[in-house]
Design an enzyme around this catalytic site. Structure first.
Site, PDB file in Angstrom:
ATOM      1  CB  CYS A  30      -0.907  -0.053   1.233  1.00  0.00           C
ATOM      2  SG  CYS A  30      -1.741   1.481   1.639  1.00  0.00           S
ATOM      3  CB  CYS A  33       0.391   1.675   4.086  1.00  0.00           C
ATOM      4  SG  CYS A  33      -1.329   1.162   4.004  1.00  0.00           S
TER       5      CYS A  33
END
Length: 126
Positions: A30, A33
């Site tokens: 991600c 993230c």
């Protein structure tokens, strides 16, 4: 304090045995993230009185499902075992500082009163 890696087995204990806990639900693939990770880590160093933990949603599928995670990153904030904040999306550093400040200054007696009133039958509320 650096961030802790949190597993399903330790989740409830960590939340209930610490005053303030921030949890970052993330995954290695991600992009948002990965961009949020240093912001979260820096905040952990600035707030040694707060526990910062990360949950790898790829390794902890069941915990992510139990927490209702549908998008990552998701940040959750707990105080005295009560979930006070849960939002998906990478949080900028200044916003994270505001969240932490707000969590620290909350009147938890008032929060518990509000929670208990929400769970009372409508007819008994005044």
């Amino acid at each position: 304090m650096s961030t802790l890696t949190l597993t399903g087995a330790a989740f409830a204990d960590l939340i209930h045995q610490n005053d303030i806990v921030l949890v970052d639900f993330w995954a290695a693939w991600c992009g948002p993230c990965r961009r949020f990770a240093p912001v979260f880590e820096n905040a952990s160093e600035q707030h040694p009185d707060v526990v910062f933990a990360k949950v790898d949603t790829e390794a902890e599928h069941q915990l992510a499902a139990q927490a209702g995670i549908t998008s990552i990153p998701t940040l959750m904030a707990f105080r005295e075992g009560v979930l006070l904040y849960s939002e998906a999306g990478a949080v900028p550093a200044a916003a994270l500082e505001e969240i932490i400040g707000a969590i620290k200054t909350l009147d938890m007696d008032e929060v518990r009163r509000e929670i208990s009133q929400e769970h009372e039958p409508t007819a008994t509320r005044s």
